[in-house]
Scaffold this motif. Structure first.
Motif, PDB file in Angstrom:
ATOM      1  N   GLN A 232       3.540   6.292   3.030  1.00  0.00           N
ATOM      2  CA  GLN A 232       3.842   5.233   2.060  1.00  0.00           C
ATOM      3  C   GLN A 232       3.757   3.858   2.703  1.00  0.00           C
ATOM      4  O   GLN A 232       3.370   2.875   2.062  1.00  0.00           O
ATOM      5  CB  GLN A 232       5.242   5.457   1.479  1.00  0.00           C
ATOM      6  CG  GLN A 232       5.656   4.442   0.418  1.00  0.00           C
ATOM      7  CD  GLN A 232       4.797   4.522  -0.823  1.00  0.00           C
ATOM      8  OE1 GLN A 232       4.556   5.611  -1.344  1.00  0.00           O
ATOM      9  NE2 GLN A 232       4.315   3.371  -1.300  1.00  0.00           N
ATOM     10  N   GLU A 235       0.196   2.571   2.632  1.00  0.00           N
ATOM     11  CA  GLU A 235      -0.160   2.081   1.298  1.00  0.00           C
ATOM     12  C   GLU A 235       0.485   0.722   1.031  1.00  0.00           C
ATOM     13  O   GLU A 235      -0.155  -0.191   0.506  1.00  0.00           O
ATOM     14  CB  GLU A 235       0.278   3.086   0.228  1.00  0.00           C
ATOM     15  CG  GLU A 235      -0.019   2.624  -1.193  1.00  0.00           C
ATOM     16  CD  GLU A 235       0.477   3.599  -2.245  1.00  0.00           C
ATOM     17  OE1 GLU A 235       0.830   3.138  -3.349  1.00  0.00           O
ATOM     18  OE2 GLU A 235       0.517   4.816  -1.954  1.00  0.00           O
ATOM     19  N   ARG A 239      -1.250  -2.883  -0.035  1.00  0.00           N
ATOM     20  CA  ARG A 239      -0.874  -3.521  -1.298  1.00  0.00           C
ATOM     21  C   ARG A 239      -0.236  -4.891  -1.042  1.00  0.00           C
ATOM     22  O   ARG A 239      -0.479  -5.855  -1.775  1.00  0.00           O
ATOM     23  CB  ARG A 239       0.092  -2.626  -2.074  1.00  0.00           C
ATOM     24  CG  ARG A 239      -0.557  -1.383  -2.678  1.00  0.00           C
ATOM     25  CD  ARG A 239       0.450  -0.586  -3.495  1.00  0.00           C
ATOM     26  NE  ARG A 239      -0.144   0.608  -4.065  1.00  0.00           N
ATOM     27  CZ  ARG A 239      -0.795   0.643  -5.230  1.00  0.00           C
ATOM     28  NH1 ARG A 239      -0.935  -0.477  -5.935  1.00  0.00           N
ATOM     29  NH2 ARG A 239      -1.301   1.777  -5.687  1.00  0.00           N
TER      30      ARG A 239
END
Length: 414
Positions: A232, A235, A239
């Motif tokens: 995570q 990611e 982002r």
């Protein structure tokens, strides 16, 4: 079920602009911290919390950026005591306490990055020279030991927990290498950046290689949940970088955008690394949430202070040029708060300080506003929430060191 150890304290408050704080600290629609109401059992806070399974940043209401002209008076924390604190002695220095676990950290990272090609090895080893702060691995090993003690285990690290500390530093460093390429930076940690020495293409490849080595080390831990949690982070980093490229027209949305980006780019790595080491030793989701929330709040506070230092510290202290964010077109906390007093900043923010004289004028507006004080104040709130969370664990030297760390985050000058 997690044992709850209560932290008792109070806040001396002056004139507080509660509309701002209530909206910044509205977690999942819950009420604002009881600090704002002058009551509360835990360090002046109520039970407002945030689940890592739903949303990671604050919800902002319409009143967050109400313009004001007057100087603010900020509450001063006056801690009284911790019930059942581990020791009556002075809280241990976090870096000293973690030193034994981190002694061979950079040597172990270099082993993970071992390659036969000499130039690639030089690229990858460049920032792993032992001169970094190792802030993230230090938090991770202290959290690991604190969770071990809380779970009635020997405080010593599990092999997987130490691997997570190492992986956190590898991911962080790889992100710095990529950030320097995106930003065109020429200084990092007081030395010339990789992209300046070897060029952008090789710098990108070096960052990719470090991430791939971190991913392999993560897979060897052999815990699918830990792999998912730390994936995570990857990611979120991407982002967050995309979020940094944009801005919001609406001032309320702009501040939420800023805090979302801050979580993803900085705090996610700390929060999820802390959660990962707790997973390896304890199956209780409450303990995982405590670890995550401590890392999240300390991580956001760390970045808020970093954003302040860009306006208050000189280049020699930072190890990189000051006013970097403005020059990159970024509106951080001090600028967003200053915009409440100087609406002229709105247009500059939207054009990313690209017009002649924008950077100098924005800098001056921040100096003349409450922007720096307000950002520091917000960082204090995040640190108080971090203390509230970590105080739910059983007392230990490491838990108390994590409490002390919050003050070090707030008072650092580089």
């Amino acid at each position: 079920m997690a044992f709850r150890w209560r932290h008792v304290g109070s806040w001396t408050t002056g004139a507080i602009r509660t509309g701002l704080l209530e909206t910044i600290w509205c977690f999942n629609g819950s009420s604002a911290p009881s600090l704002l109401r002058g009551t509360g059992p835990v360090a002046g806070w109520g039970d407002a919390g945030l689940s890592s399974r739903t949303v990671h940043t604050t919800s902002l209401g319409n009143s967050i950026l109400t313009r004001h002209k007057s100087r603010l008076h900020y509450p001063t924390p006056t801690p009284r005591c911790f019930q059942r604190i581990h020791s009556d002695a002075k809280l241990k220095d976090p870096f000293t306490l973690a030193q034994k676990d981190l002694n061979n950290l950079y040597d172990d990272i270099k082993k993970e990055l071992f390659v036969s090609k000499s130039e690639l090895k030089s690229l990858c080893d460049y920032y792993f020279d032992g001169k970094g702060k190792a802030f993230r691995p230090m938090i991770v090993v202290l959290m690991a030991r604190a969770c071990n003690s809380h779970s009635n285990r020997d405080g010593d690290l599990l092999p997987g927990q130490r691997s997570i500390a190492m992986i956190s530093e590898m991911i962080h460093t790889a992100s710095l290498v990529h950030d320097d390429v995106i930003d065109g930076s020429d200084k990092r940690r007081g030395k010339t950046t990789i992209n300046e020495v070897w060029g952008e293409r090789k710098a990108i490849l070096a960052g990719d290689f470090i991430l791939s080595a971190a991913s392999m080390a993560l897979a060897r831990i052999g815990n699918n949940t830990v792999v998912s949690v730390l994936s995570q982070v990857m990611e979120d980093l991407v982002r967050g970088e995309f979020m940094q490229l944009g801005s919001k027209e609406n001032e309320n949305e702009r501040f939420k955008h800023y805090l979302d980006k801050t979580f993803k780019k900085t705090a996610s790595l700390i929060a999820n690394s802390c959660k990962a080491v707790s997973i390896l030793v304890n199956s209780d989701p409450e303990v995982h949430e405590i670890a995550f929330q401590y890392g999240r709040n300390v991580g956001i506070a760390f970045q808020l202070v970093d954003d302040v230092l860009d306006f208050t510290a000189c280049a020699s202290q930072l190890g990189k040029p000051s006013a970097t964010d403005l020059k990159l077109g970024l509106a951080t906390g001090p600028v967003l708060f200053a915009c409440q007093q100087f609406p002229e900043l709105h247009g500059m923010i939207m054009r990313r300080f690209s017009s002649s004289g924008d950077v100098a004028r924005a800098w001056q507006y921040v100096q003349e506003s409450d922007g720096v004080d307000q950002t520091n104040y917000l960082a204090q709130h995040y640190c108080q929430e971090a203390i509230r969370q970590i105080s739910l664990l059983r007392p230990s030297l490491e838990r108390d060191a994590l409490i002390r760390l919050t003050q070090m985050v707030l008072t650092r000058d580089k």
